[in-house]
Design a protein around this motif. Structure first.
Motif, short mmCIF file in Angstrom:
data_model
loop_
_atom_site.label_atom_id
_atom_site.label_comp_id
_atom_site.label_asym_id
_atom_site.label_seq_id
_atom_site.Cartn_x
_atom_site.Cartn_y
_atom_site.Cartn_z
N SER A 1 4.78 4.15 -7.45
CA SER A 1 5.57 5.38 -7.30
C SER A 1 6.39 5.38 -6.01
CB SER A 1 4.66 6.61 -7.35
OG SER A 1 3.67 6.53 -6.33
N ASP A 2 5.78 4.91 -4.90
CA ASP A 2 6.48 4.89 -3.62
C ASP A 2 6.10 3.60 -2.88
OD1 ASP A 2 7.56 5.25 -1.11
OD2 ASP A 2 6.84 7.31 -0.88
N ARG A 3 6.89 2.55 -3.07
CA ARG A 3 6.50 1.24 -2.55
C ARG A 3 6.63 1.12 -1.03
NH1 ARG A 3 8.58 -1.95 -7.92
NH2 ARG A 3 6.71 -1.43 -9.09
N LYS A 4 7.51 1.89 -0.43
CA LYS A 4 7.60 1.89 1.03
C LYS A 4 6.32 2.45 1.62
CE LYS A 4 12.63 2.12 1.50
NZ LYS A 4 13.80 2.93 1.95
N ALA A 5 5.86 3.54 1.04
CA ALA A 5 4.60 4.15 1.51
C ALA A 5 3.43 3.20 1.24
CB ALA A 5 4.37 5.48 0.81
N ALA A 6 3.44 2.54 0.09
CA ALA A 6 2.37 1.60 -0.26
C ALA A 6 2.30 0.46 0.75
CB ALA A 6 2.60 1.05 -1.66
N LEU A 7 3.46 -0.07 1.14
CA LEU A 7 3.49 -1.17 2.10
C LEU A 7 3.01 -0.72 3.47
CD1 LEU A 7 4.28 -4.11 2.60
CD2 LEU A 7 6.60 -3.33 3.14
N GLN A 8 3.41 0.47 3.88
CA GLN A 8 2.99 1.00 5.18
C GLN A 8 1.47 1.20 5.23
OE1 GLN A 8 4.78 1.32 7.94
NE2 GLN A 8 2.95 2.03 9.02
N LEU A 9 0.92 1.77 4.17
CA LEU A 9 -0.54 2.00 4.11
C LEU A 9 -1.30 0.67 4.14
CD1 LEU A 9 -0.57 4.80 1.40
CD2 LEU A 9 -1.48 5.05 3.73
N ALA A 10 -0.81 -0.32 3.42
CA ALA A 10 -1.47 -1.63 3.40
C ALA A 10 -1.42 -2.29 4.78
CB ALA A 10 -0.82 -2.53 2.36
N LYS A 11 -0.32 -2.13 5.47
CA LYS A 11 -0.19 -2.70 6.82
C LYS A 11 -1.12 -1.99 7.81
CE LYS A 11 4.47 -4.66 6.58
NZ LYS A 11 5.86 -4.61 7.10
N GLU A 12 -1.27 -0.68 7.66
CA GLU A 12 -2.20 0.07 8.51
C GLU A 12 -3.64 -0.39 8.24
OE1 GLU A 12 -1.69 4.28 7.99
OE2 GLU A 12 0.47 4.18 8.41
N ALA B 1 -8.75 -9.21 4.20
CA ALA B 1 -8.28 -9.97 3.04
C ALA B 1 -7.71 -9.04 1.97
CB ALA B 1 -9.43 -10.80 2.47
N LEU B 2 -8.39 -7.92 1.73
CA LEU B 2 -7.93 -6.95 0.74
C LEU B 2 -6.56 -6.39 1.11
CD1 LEU B 2 -8.48 -5.17 -1.76
CD2 LEU B 2 -9.64 -3.55 -0.24
N ALA B 3 -6.40 -6.07 2.40
CA ALA B 3 -5.12 -5.52 2.86
C ALA B 3 -3.99 -6.55 2.71
CB ALA B 3 -5.24 -5.08 4.31
N LEU B 4 -4.28 -7.80 3.04
CA LEU B 4 -3.28 -8.87 2.89
C LEU B 4 -2.87 -9.03 1.43
CD1 LEU B 4 -4.77 -11.53 5.33
CD2 LEU B 4 -2.49 -10.51 5.53
N LYS B 5 -3.86 -8.95 0.55
CA LYS B 5 -3.57 -9.07 -0.89
C LYS B 5 -2.68 -7.92 -1.35
CE LYS B 5 -7.00 -8.45 -3.85
NZ LYS B 5 -6.59 -7.32 -4.76
N ASN B 6 -2.94 -6.70 -0.86
CA ASN B 6 -2.14 -5.54 -1.23
C ASN B 6 -0.73 -5.60 -0.65
OD1 ASN B 6 -4.16 -4.40 -2.78
ND2 ASN B 6 -5.01 -3.21 -1.09
N ILE B 7 -0.60 -6.12 0.57
CA ILE B 7 0.73 -6.31 1.15
C ILE B 7 1.52 -7.29 0.29
CG2 ILE B 7 2.01 -7.24 3.14
CD1 ILE B 7 -0.34 -6.24 4.91
N GLY B 8 0.86 -8.38 -0.10
CA GLY B 8 1.50 -9.36 -0.96
C GLY B 8 1.95 -8.77 -2.27
N ALA B 9 1.14 -7.88 -2.86
CA ALA B 9 1.48 -7.26 -4.15
C ALA B 9 2.75 -6.42 -4.05
CB ALA B 9 0.32 -6.40 -4.62
#
Length: 450
Positions: free
Chosen positions: A51-62, A77-85
């Motif tokens: 729905s909001d990929r900018k927000a998704a990327l920011q949350l994963a980086k945090e 590792a989970l956060a890195l996988k989510n950033i990659g997604a």
């Protein structure tokens, strides 16, 4: 017999001896609150992804920073996988691959099998988009082996479905459908609605290539019902696009244009570059068929630019074919031939049989316009041979016909109706035989009387 007792049992025995009622309690493990918070941020990132990929990327980086600062290896590792997604979804394939590979190393360092499987699957998907099918198969097989060992049927289904699409790209539709059906059965067994929607959509794509448009549309509608139920904007946009392809194939150009435009707006909002390119390309086709040829080429060129930036060779080959068709309409067959040859070179290199087949069909028309009748006939023969080799077997078609509950009930109804018809025919036949027997006896008696 000497029994090896742990410290807790010795304390219990000692307590009983001295008459104390206290119990031995091992200290409870308290997870690091920062690790817990990192996990929560990752979960929020996943929810925002479609729905909001900018927000998704920011949350994963945090989540990644919090996990890194507090030595939370699994959460890192989970956060890195989510950033990659997220990077994958917006078309930054190299960044996606880098993050997936880093996550894989961390999961391997702690022996986290589910994480290792997921990363291998995601790495395979990147390779697939980059047309490295050998690399994709290698990592899909790794993921599949782990999921089978773990008994993770949802994971097994997802990987079977992904491998099936490699066969789809290569024009091996019977093998593709076989794996899709295996995956669909597992999805329904495990009540995995997302996986079920993906399988139905993929089956629709195979049927569409066979020009079985009504059956394909039914599969897309079934998948759309699930996507709406899940409120999954990403799948809804994809299915709008797929249904537009069906309408285009049926010659309902204005309906197709409306669906492609709706899908484009949804994909632009999600910044899904690969899908935006596909929408541009098909909007161009609609405009061309509506006679708006000059507008069409603008869409083809926009699509080509995106696919070149992504390194999406399948997309590049498709756009080159589209531009070739446009040039043929403009009565420029030599330039059209140049674009078709470039497309065919890419399609042969990466084994995109569907594109190779369609290009042969285009080459017939181009060579006819150039009065190269021998080349036109040769292209026609190659097209016919490839088309026939990519036709689904009758047995596979029959399997596809009885997938949904509706189809199943209709099938039972047909079988019941058939049985009733046979029973009625049998009764009528018996009655007829009795009547004929009576007439025969009556006539014989009359003959004897004479």
């Amino acid at each position: 017999m000497f029994l090896k007792l742990n410290r807790c049992y010795y304390l219990i025995i000692l307590t009983m001896i001295i008459g104390n009622n206290a119990w031995c309690v091992e200290p409870a493990f308290e997870p690091d609150p920062n690790c817990v918070k990192s996990k929560q941020l990752s979960e929020e990132s996943v929810k925002k992804r479609n729905s909001d990929r900018k927000a998704a990327l920011q949350l994963a980086k945090e989540a990644h920073k919090l996990a890194s600062d507090n030595n939370c290896t699994e959460m890192k590792a989970l956060a890195l996988k989510n950033i990659g997604a997220v990077y994958f979804l917006i078309g930054s394939y190299d960044l996606a691959l880098t993050h997936y590979q880093e996550a894989l190393l961390l999961y391997e360092s702690i022996g986290h099998q589910t994480g290792i499987s997921a990363c291998n699957h995601n790495i395979a998907y990147v390779y697939e988009k980059q047309s490295d099918f050998a690399g994709a198969r290698h990592h899909y097989q790794k993921s599949l082996a782990i999921d089978q060992a773990l008994g993770d049927l949802v994971g097994v289904a997802a990987t079977l479905n992904s491998i099936s699409f490699l066969y789809f790209y290569e024009g091996q539709y019977n093998q593709a459908v076989d794996l899709m059906l295996q995956a669909l059965r597992l999805n329904r067994q495990m009540n995995d609605r997302e996986g079920e929607a993906d399988c139905l959509s993929n089956l629709g794509s195979v049927l569409e290539t066979q020009q079985r448009y009504n059956e394909a549309f039914e599969k897309y509608q079934e998948a759309m019902a699930i996507a709406l139920e899940l409120n999954d904007e990403h799948r809804i946009a994809l299915l709008n696009y797929n249904m537009g392809v069906i309408k285009l194939g049926q010659g309902k150009i204005e309906d197709a244009l409306a669906l492609f435009t709706e899908a484009l707006l949804q994909k632009m909002e999600l910044d899904d570059k690969a899908s935006i390119s596909s929408c541009f390309s098909n909007i161009g086709t609609c405009l061309q068929q509506l006679g708006q040829v000059e507008k069409a080429i603008d869409y083809y060129l926009q699509a080509l630019k995106i696919d070149q930036e992504l390194g999406n060779y399948r997309g590049v080959a498709t756009q080159l074919t589209q531009i070739g068709g446009y040039l043929l309409l403009k009565n420029e067959p030599l330039q059209a031939l140049n674009y078709l040859n470039k497309s065919q070179e890419l399609a042969h290199r990466y084994n995109y049989k569907e594109i190779v087949r369609d290009n042969y069909q285009q080459l017939v028309a181009i060579n006819m316009a150039l009065l190269n009748y021998e080349m036109a006939y040769e292209s026609l023969q190659k097209y016919s041979a490839l088309r026939d080799s990519m036709t689904l077997d009758t047995l596979v078609i029959n399997q596809l016909s009885g997938l949904s509950q509706t189809s199943l009930s209709e099938q039972v109804k047909k079988q019941t109706t058939g049985l009733l018809k046979w029973r009625n025919l049998l009764i009528i036949s018996l009655l007829a035989n009795i009547v004929f027997a009576i007439i025969f006896i009556y006539r014989r008696r009359r003959k004897v009387a004479r």
